[in-house]
Motif scaffolding. Structure first.
Motif, PDB file in Angstrom:
ATOM      1  N   GLN A 274       0.903  -1.140  -0.098  1.00  0.00           N
ATOM      2  CA  GLN A 274       0.010   0.159   0.071  1.00  0.00           C
ATOM      3  C   GLN A 274       0.865   1.444   0.192  1.00  0.00           C
ATOM      4  OE1 GLN A 274      -2.493   0.439   3.378  1.00  0.00           O
ATOM      5  NE2 GLN A 274      -3.633   2.111   2.635  1.00  0.00           N
ATOM      6  N   VAL A 275       0.663   2.101  -0.819  1.00  0.00           N
ATOM      7  CA  VAL A 275       1.338   3.523  -1.093  1.00  0.00           C
ATOM      8  C   VAL A 275       0.381   4.483  -0.701  1.00  0.00           C
ATOM      9  CG1 VAL A 275       2.651   4.850  -2.184  1.00  0.00           C
ATOM     10  CG2 VAL A 275       2.886   2.465  -2.741  1.00  0.00           C
ATOM     11  N   GLU A 276       0.521   5.345   0.223  1.00  0.00           N
ATOM     12  CA  GLU A 276      -0.524   6.549   0.852  1.00  0.00           C
ATOM     13  C   GLU A 276       0.427   7.926   0.669  1.00  0.00           C
ATOM     14  OE1 GLU A 276      -1.540   7.220   4.816  1.00  0.00           O
ATOM     15  OE2 GLU A 276      -3.036   6.043   4.256  1.00  0.00           O
ATOM     16  N   TRP A 277      -0.256   8.616  -0.191  1.00  0.00           N
ATOM     17  CA  TRP A 277       0.223  10.196  -0.167  1.00  0.00           C
ATOM     18  C   TRP A 277      -0.859  10.941   0.737  1.00  0.00           C
ATOM     19  CZ3 TRP A 277      -0.761   9.547  -5.869  1.00  0.00           C
ATOM     20  CH2 TRP A 277       0.072   8.793  -6.444  1.00  0.00           C
ATOM     21  N   THR A 278      -0.203  11.865   1.565  1.00  0.00           N
ATOM     22  CA  THR A 278      -0.999  12.931   2.393  1.00  0.00           C
ATOM     23  C   THR A 278      -0.539  14.277   2.026  1.00  0.00           C
ATOM     24  OG1 THR A 278      -1.497  11.227   4.122  1.00  0.00           O
ATOM     25  CG2 THR A 278      -1.838  13.780   4.557  1.00  0.00           C
ATOM     26  N   VAL A 279      -1.316  15.208   1.675  1.00  0.00           N
ATOM     27  CA  VAL A 279      -0.889  16.488   1.388  1.00  0.00           C
ATOM     28  C   VAL A 279      -1.469  17.596   2.187  1.00  0.00           C
ATOM     29  CG1 VAL A 279      -0.771  18.343  -0.665  1.00  0.00           C
ATOM     30  CG2 VAL A 279      -0.595  15.838  -1.038  1.00  0.00           C
ATOM     31  N   GLU A 280      -0.802  18.194   2.795  1.00  0.00           N
ATOM     32  CA  GLU A 280      -1.422  19.094   4.000  1.00  0.00           C
ATOM     33  C   GLU A 280      -0.940  20.558   3.445  1.00  0.00           C
ATOM     34  OE1 GLU A 280      -0.618  17.634   8.193  1.00  0.00           O
ATOM     35  OE2 GLU A 280       0.915  16.555   7.014  1.00  0.00           O
ATOM     36  N   ASN A 281      -1.845  21.332   3.603  1.00  0.00           N
ATOM     37  CA  ASN A 281      -1.983  22.796   3.467  1.00  0.00           C
ATOM     38  C   ASN A 281      -1.452  23.616   4.782  1.00  0.00           C
ATOM     39  OD1 ASN A 281      -1.869  25.698   2.874  1.00  0.00           O
ATOM     40  ND2 ASN A 281      -3.974  25.558   2.024  1.00  0.00           N
ATOM     41  N   CYS A 282       0.037  23.897   5.021  1.00  0.00           N
ATOM     42  CA  CYS A 282       0.297  24.433   6.231  1.00  0.00           C
ATOM     43  C   CYS A 282      -0.044  26.084   6.064  1.00  0.00           C
ATOM     44  CB  CYS A 282       1.827  24.101   6.376  1.00  0.00           C
ATOM     45  SG  CYS A 282       1.926  22.112   6.428  1.00  0.00           S
ATOM     46  N   GLY A 283      -0.564  26.495   5.226  1.00  0.00           N
ATOM     47  CA  GLY A 283      -0.654  27.897   5.345  1.00  0.00           C
ATOM     48  C   GLY A 283      -2.160  28.346   5.370  1.00  0.00           C
ATOM     49  N   GLN A 284      -2.279  29.652   5.120  1.00  0.00           N
ATOM     50  CA  GLN A 284      -3.784  30.177   5.306  1.00  0.00           C
ATOM     51  C   GLN A 284      -4.405  29.960   3.831  1.00  0.00           C
ATOM     52  OE1 GLN A 284      -5.160  30.581   8.298  1.00  0.00           O
ATOM     53  NE2 GLN A 284      -3.454  29.663   9.136  1.00  0.00           N
ATOM     54  N   ALA A 285      -3.482  30.292   2.659  1.00  0.00           N
ATOM     55  CA  ALA A 285      -4.113  30.448   1.387  1.00  0.00           C
ATOM     56  C   ALA A 285      -4.507  29.399   1.004  1.00  0.00           C
ATOM     57  CB  ALA A 285      -2.921  31.363   0.583  1.00  0.00           C
ATOM     58  N   ARG A 286      -5.646  29.168  -0.093  1.00  0.00           N
ATOM     59  CA  ARG A 286      -6.190  28.264  -0.999  1.00  0.00           C
ATOM     60  C   ARG A 286      -4.738  27.495  -1.654  1.00  0.00           C
ATOM     61  NH1 ARG A 286     -11.455  27.860  -4.350  1.00  0.00           N
ATOM     62  NH2 ARG A 286     -12.270  28.004  -2.266  1.00  0.00           N
ATOM     63  N   MET A 287      -4.467  26.459  -1.620  1.00  0.00           N
ATOM     64  CA  MET A 287      -3.380  25.828  -2.248  1.00  0.00           C
ATOM     65  C   MET A 287      -4.124  24.757  -3.308  1.00  0.00           C
ATOM     66  SD  MET A 287      -0.188  23.590  -0.694  1.00  0.00           S
ATOM     67  CE  MET A 287      -1.166  22.072  -0.626  1.00  0.00           C
ATOM     68  N   TYR A 288      -2.981  25.243  -4.547  1.00  0.00           N
ATOM     69  CA  TYR A 288      -3.481  24.248  -5.643  1.00  0.00           C
ATOM     70  C   TYR A 288      -2.573  23.290  -6.183  1.00  0.00           C
ATOM     71  CZ  TYR A 288      -7.240  27.989  -6.578  1.00  0.00           C
ATOM     72  OH  TYR A 288      -8.050  28.864  -6.301  1.00  0.00           O
ATOM     73  N   PHE A 289      -2.584  22.003  -6.233  1.00  0.00           N
ATOM     74  CA  PHE A 289      -1.817  21.034  -6.714  1.00  0.00           C
ATOM     75  C   PHE A 289      -2.286  19.839  -7.233  1.00  0.00           C
ATOM     76  CE2 PHE A 289      -3.705  19.597  -2.677  1.00  0.00           C
ATOM     77  CZ  PHE A 289      -3.608  17.921  -2.873  1.00  0.00           C
ATOM     78  N   SER A 290      -1.367  19.079  -7.917  1.00  0.00           N
ATOM     79  CA  SER A 290      -1.948  17.712  -8.414  1.00  0.00           C
ATOM     80  C   SER A 290      -0.696  16.824  -7.790  1.00  0.00           C
ATOM     81  CB  SER A 290      -2.319  17.742  -9.672  1.00  0.00           C
ATOM     82  OG  SER A 290      -0.988  18.356 -10.607  1.00  0.00           O
ATOM     83  N   ILE A 291      -1.108  15.335  -7.829  1.00  0.00           N
ATOM     84  CA  ILE A 291      -0.202  14.594  -7.356  1.00  0.00           C
ATOM     85  C   ILE A 291      -0.624  13.377  -7.833  1.00  0.00           C
ATOM     86  CG2 ILE A 291      -1.638  13.830  -5.446  1.00  0.00           C
ATOM     87  CD1 ILE A 291       1.130  13.150  -3.965  1.00  0.00           C
ATOM     88  N   GLY A 292       0.516  12.407  -8.293  1.00  0.00           N
ATOM     89  CA  GLY A 292       0.318  11.351  -9.132  1.00  0.00           C
ATOM     90  C   GLY A 292       1.619  10.362  -9.061  1.00  0.00           C
ATOM     91  N   GLY A 293       1.368   9.136  -9.228  1.00  0.00           N
ATOM     92  CA  GLY A 293       2.244   8.209  -9.309  1.00  0.00           C
ATOM     93  C   GLY A 293       2.750   7.801 -10.775  1.00  0.00           C
ATOM     94  N   HIS A 294       3.975   7.209 -11.013  1.00  0.00           N
ATOM     95  CA  HIS A 294       4.534   6.846 -12.289  1.00  0.00           C
ATOM     96  C   HIS A 294       5.391   5.637 -12.509  1.00  0.00           C
ATOM     97  CE1 HIS A 294       6.060   7.704 -16.446  1.00  0.00           C
ATOM     98  NE2 HIS A 294       5.841   8.936 -16.420  1.00  0.00           N
ATOM     99  N   PRO A 295       4.621   4.658 -11.605  1.00  0.00           N
ATOM    100  CA  PRO A 295       5.504   3.350 -11.608  1.00  0.00           C
ATOM    101  C   PRO A 295       5.665   2.660 -12.924  1.00  0.00           C
ATOM    102  CG  PRO A 295       3.160   2.924 -11.063  1.00  0.00           C
ATOM    103  CD  PRO A 295       3.332   4.411 -11.134  1.00  0.00           C
ATOM    104  N   ALA A 296       6.914   2.186 -12.853  1.00  0.00           N
ATOM    105  CA  ALA A 296       7.387   1.539 -14.231  1.00  0.00           C
ATOM    106  C   ALA A 296       7.399  -0.026 -13.704  1.00  0.00           C
ATOM    107  CB  ALA A 296       8.496   2.011 -14.821  1.00  0.00           C
ATOM    108  N   PHE A 297       6.552  -0.617 -14.402  1.00  0.00           N
ATOM    109  CA  PHE A 297       6.619  -2.193 -14.128  1.00  0.00           C
ATOM    110  C   PHE A 297       7.316  -3.247 -15.128  1.00  0.00           C
ATOM    111  CE2 PHE A 297       2.588  -0.619 -12.625  1.00  0.00           C
ATOM    112  CZ  PHE A 297       2.730  -0.533 -11.245  1.00  0.00           C
ATOM    113  N   LEU A 298       8.032  -4.161 -14.431  1.00  0.00           N
ATOM    114  CA  LEU A 298       8.858  -4.836 -15.201  1.00  0.00           C
ATOM    115  C   LEU A 298       8.366  -6.274 -15.542  1.00  0.00           C
ATOM    116  CD1 LEU A 298      11.977  -4.895 -16.572  1.00  0.00           C
ATOM    117  CD2 LEU A 298      12.467  -6.258 -14.350  1.00  0.00           C
TER     118      LEU A 298
END
Length: 210
Positions: free
Chosen positions: A125-149
């Motif tokens: 299991q791979v888990e990502w947690t993104v936290e906004n540590c400031g007051q302004a609205r934060m824009y982001f995207s996150i993704g994985g790019h695994p290469a399987f053999l």
């Protein structure tokens, strides 16, 4: 950079501090490595984390309010930075990346990205947690790019992605310049499986929690 080994009777998993990247999953039952080796002449990564952008921004520049920022690299910067190892054990490892002066020069928000790899039997299991540590609205995207053999001699036509219970999906794609083509296209599935096809784009974007 340090590497961490998670191991049980089924799998041996290797995770690096560099990029909090998964760099190896060895299947003991089949005596086979499942993650790409990272050969430099082909592709020198294994399973990079894409943050705070997935893809690229037009011309390497973007605007927030009245200020312009540069993001010259594709897929953001997390994959190229060293994460702090916050906790490491026999079955899990947790890494953190927090904003600093350099990240704020290219991405102005205060953030904390926590990545946890957890081994449970034959599952990783791979888990990502993104936290906004400031007051302004934060824009982001996150993704994985695994290469399987895949096993030696396997053709890409033999590989599949399983969507349990689904008969059809709707997707959008990206053009060669990296822009999303908004017109949705249908992808028919056989027994819930999506397979490589010559007539579909290189990128499938499945939206709306499909």
């Amino acid at each position: 950079m340090a590497q961490h080994i998670l191991e049980n009777e089924r799998l041996r998993v290797t995770v690096a501090d560099a990029g909090a990247e998964l760099i190896g999953v060895y299947d003991k039952l089949r005596q086979a490595e499942r993650i790409w080796s990272g050969e430099k002449e082909i592709w020198n990564r294994h399973a990079p984390i894409l943050f705070p952008f997935v893809g690229r921004v037009t011309g390497g520049r973007y605007r927030v309010g009245d200020r312009e920022y540069e993001m010259k690299t594709q897929h953001g910067f997390a994959r190229d930075l060293d994460f702090a190892c916050a906790e490491a054990g026999a079955n899990s490892v947790r890494h953190c990346l927090t904003a600093d002066e350099w990240t704020k020069s290219v991405y102005p928000w205060d953030f904390r990205l926590t990545v946890t790899h957890r081994l449970n039997g034959s599952r990783l299991q791979v888990e990502w947690t993104v936290e906004n540590c400031g007051q302004a609205r934060m824009y982001f995207s996150i993704g994985g790019h695994p290469a399987f053999l895949p096993p030696q001699g396997t053709r890409k036509e033999d590989c599949l992605i399983l969507f349990p219970g689904a008969e059809r999906l709707s997707y959008v794609s990206a053009n060669p310049a990296g822009f999303v083509v908004p017109q949705p296209r249908a992808l028919a599935l056989a027994d819930g499986c999506a397979r490589y096809q010559q007539d579909v784009p290189d990128t499938w974007i499945f939206e709306d929690h499909q």
